[in-house]
Scaffold this active site. Structure first.
Site, short mmCIF file in Angstrom:
data_model
loop_
_atom_site.label_atom_id
_atom_site.label_comp_id
_atom_site.label_asym_id
_atom_site.label_seq_id
_atom_site.Cartn_x
_atom_site.Cartn_y
_atom_site.Cartn_z
N GLY A 160 16.38 -1.91 -8.08
CA GLY A 160 16.92 -2.74 -6.99
C GLY A 160 18.20 -3.44 -7.41
O GLY A 160 18.29 -3.95 -8.53
N ARG A 214 17.10 5.31 -7.59
CA ARG A 214 15.76 5.49 -8.14
C ARG A 214 15.67 6.96 -8.51
O ARG A 214 16.06 7.83 -7.73
CB ARG A 214 14.71 5.04 -7.13
CG ARG A 214 14.83 3.53 -6.89
CD ARG A 214 13.56 2.87 -6.40
NE ARG A 214 13.51 1.46 -6.81
CZ ARG A 214 13.90 0.44 -6.04
NH1 ARG A 214 14.39 0.65 -4.85
NH2 ARG A 214 13.81 -0.80 -6.49
N ASP A 225 11.66 -4.30 -14.14
CA ASP A 225 10.66 -3.78 -15.09
C ASP A 225 10.57 -2.26 -15.09
O ASP A 225 10.31 -1.65 -16.14
CB ASP A 225 9.29 -4.45 -14.90
CG ASP A 225 8.71 -4.24 -13.51
OD1 ASP A 225 9.47 -3.85 -12.60
OD2 ASP A 225 7.51 -4.47 -13.34
N THR A 234 17.24 -8.67 -11.31
CA THR A 234 16.37 -8.50 -10.14
C THR A 234 16.27 -9.84 -9.42
O THR A 234 16.21 -10.89 -10.08
CB THR A 234 14.95 -8.02 -10.52
OG1 THR A 234 14.06 -8.26 -9.42
CG2 THR A 234 14.39 -8.73 -11.73
N ASP A 244 13.78 -10.91 -7.96
CA ASP A 244 12.38 -11.36 -7.89
C ASP A 244 11.99 -12.43 -8.93
O ASP A 244 10.95 -13.07 -8.79
CB ASP A 244 11.43 -10.16 -8.05
CG ASP A 244 11.66 -9.10 -6.99
OD1 ASP A 244 12.19 -9.45 -5.91
OD2 ASP A 244 11.33 -7.93 -7.23
N ASP A 247 10.77 -12.04 -11.89
CA ASP A 247 9.39 -11.73 -12.30
C ASP A 247 9.29 -11.16 -13.71
O ASP A 247 8.29 -10.51 -14.03
CB ASP A 247 8.77 -10.73 -11.29
CG ASP A 247 9.57 -9.45 -11.19
OD1 ASP A 247 10.66 -9.37 -11.78
OD2 ASP A 247 9.09 -8.52 -10.52
N ARG A 263 8.40 -9.02 -4.10
CA ARG A 263 7.29 -8.13 -4.50
C ARG A 263 6.05 -8.97 -4.81
O ARG A 263 5.64 -9.74 -3.97
CB ARG A 263 7.71 -7.24 -5.67
CG ARG A 263 8.85 -6.31 -5.30
CD ARG A 263 9.00 -5.18 -6.26
NE ARG A 263 9.29 -5.64 -7.60
CZ ARG A 263 9.45 -4.84 -8.64
NH1 ARG A 263 9.33 -3.54 -8.50
NH2 ARG A 263 9.73 -5.32 -9.82
P1 ADP Z 1 13.33 -1.91 -11.05
O1 ADP Z 1 14.06 -1.59 -12.31
O2 ADP Z 1 14.13 -2.78 -10.13
O3 ADP Z 1 11.92 -2.41 -11.31
P2 ADP Z 1 12.22 0.71 -10.26
O4 ADP Z 1 10.81 0.33 -10.50
O5 ADP Z 1 12.54 1.49 -9.04
O6 ADP Z 1 13.20 -0.55 -10.21
O7 ADP Z 1 12.71 1.54 -11.54
C1 ADP Z 1 14.04 2.03 -11.62
C2 ADP Z 1 14.02 3.39 -12.25
O8 ADP Z 1 13.50 3.29 -13.59
C3 ADP Z 1 13.14 4.43 -11.58
O9 ADP Z 1 13.76 5.04 -10.48
C4 ADP Z 1 12.90 5.42 -12.70
O10 ADP Z 1 14.01 6.28 -12.83
C5 ADP Z 1 12.84 4.50 -13.92
N1 ADP Z 1 11.42 4.23 -14.22
C6 ADP Z 1 10.58 3.41 -13.57
N2 ADP Z 1 9.33 3.47 -14.06
C7 ADP Z 1 9.38 4.40 -15.04
C8 ADP Z 1 8.39 4.97 -15.94
N3 ADP Z 1 7.12 4.59 -15.90
N4 ADP Z 1 8.82 5.91 -16.81
C9 ADP Z 1 10.11 6.31 -16.86
N5 ADP Z 1 11.06 5.83 -16.05
C10 ADP Z 1 10.71 4.90 -15.16
#
Ligand code: ADP
Length: 327
Positions: free
Chosen positions: A14, A75, A106, A129, A131, A133, A175
């Site tokens: 995000g 993403r 995260d 972020t 959030d 969090d 979230r």
């Molecule tokens: P944020 O970083 O804001 O929490 P996301 O959860 O969408 O956002 O994560 C961003 C990107 O990080 C995902 O699109 C993916 O490419 C990578 N990512 C998220 N979770 C994992 C995971 N468990 N293993 C590997 N890459 C991940």
């Protein structure tokens, strides 16, 4: 003397206001230290699609005041697989990048931690972020701007709520964290704040609204965090309306406007501090750490800890205070 010659920086997940201030700080701190800098567009997707752009001090002119991220974000499902990460790593190596600054939440940190461990590439994370969090920092980048955006909206809603004697349910982002809701709820003088961290019985909310109506409140605003357990603003409004018809009831979902906008001075300085600290941490040999701000000092936390202790920062005393100040 660090062996790092080229650092890649990317924003992922995000978007959050202040990311550009951070990118600017990362690039300029690296250039100042004699390191080549590369911007990776669209986060992990850009690693897979080879979206690498050389950056110099002038590449980041006039961006400190901009919301969003000039590097774009995305993403990327491929990155969640080992093959996807191997392909991304191959591209990173071919581009000569030998360390990374990952700006995101995260999910981004989970990906960065895996990439770093699997392929032995140093990574420093910046908590970006709205959030708020992540464990290991009092504030994440973008949170302050987002709460100010929410307050601005609440103030406007207050005008119309007061003019029409209405009860407004305003749903805000976060979230599973109630940080934005609590902060903006207090600052906006909300009559009640519903948070993911604290179950609120609809009957209790109604009692509170009845008490307000009984003491000459002619309008009210209730802030609902999107992760709150009663199912969001529309559901809460519907259930309240069934039993309490003192006011005309309206719902506003603030949505993505909370993500945008020019960062506040706080987020610009925070982004600058985080970016500066992230590059200096890499050059000092740190790896798999998140930069954070704790009691106004930069602090490093293991990136894994920042994810697994992914805790909310709900301050019970603030919630208690908000109840009292809303009588
Ligand atoms: P944020 O970083 O804001 O929490 P996301 O959860 O969408 O956002 O994560 C961003 C990107 O990080 C995902 O699109 C993916 O490419 C990578 N990512 C998220 N979770 C994992 C995971 N468990 N293993 C590997 N890459 C991940």
């Amino acid at each position: 003397m660090s062996t790092i010659k080229k650092i890649g920086v990317f924003t992922s997940g995000g978007d959050a206001p202040g990311m550009n201030a951070c990118v600017r700080a990362v690039v300029r701190t690296g250039i100042y230290s004699g390191v080549e800098m590369v911007g990776i567009q669209q986060g992990y997707q850009g690693m897979i699609d080879k979206k690498f752009i050389k950056m110099d001090a002038r590449s980041v002119c006039h961006i400190i005041q901009l919301g969003g991220t000039i590097l774009k974000t995305a993403r990327c499902l491929d990155f969640k697989t080992k093959e996807g990460r191997a392909f991304a790593y191959k591209n990173i190596k071919e581009a000569g990048i030998d360390a990374l600054v990952a700006i995101g939440g995260d999910g981004t940190f989970t990906g960065a931690e895996l990439l770093s461990r699997e392929f032995d590439i140093p990574v420093i994370g910046v908590p970006g972020t709205i959030d708020n969090d992540l464990y290991g920092t009092d504030f994440t980048l973008g949170y302050d701007t987002a709460t100010n955006t929410v307050i601005d909206a609440i103030d406007k809603i207050r005008d119309t709520a007061a003019s029409h004697d209405r009860l407004f349910f305003v749903e805000v982002m976060g979230r599973d964290s109630g940080c934005i809701a609590l902060q903006a709820g207090i600052a906006g003088g909300a009559e009640a704040i519903l948070l993911p961290e604290k179950d609120t019985a609809i009957e209790d909310l109604i009692s509170k609204l009845e008490a307000g109506a009984g003491s000459n409140k002619t309008s009210s605003i209730v802030i609902i965090a999107e992760g709150e357990k009663n199912g969001g603003a529309y559901n809460v409004a519907k259930r309240v309306k069934e039993k309490f018809n003192f006011y005309d009831v309206k719902v506003t979902i603030l949505g993505h406007l909370q993500r945008g906008g020019s960062p506040t001075s706080f987020d610009r300085v925070l982004g600058s501090r985080f970016g500066y600290a992230a590059v200096n941490a890499l050059l000092a040999g740190e790896n798999r750490k998140m930069v954070g701000l704790v009691s106004n000092k930069i602090q490093l936390t293991d990136i894994q800890e920042s994810i697994t202790n992914h805790s909310t920062k709900l301050e019970e005393d603030l919630l208690e205070m908000s109840h009292i100040l809303a009588i």
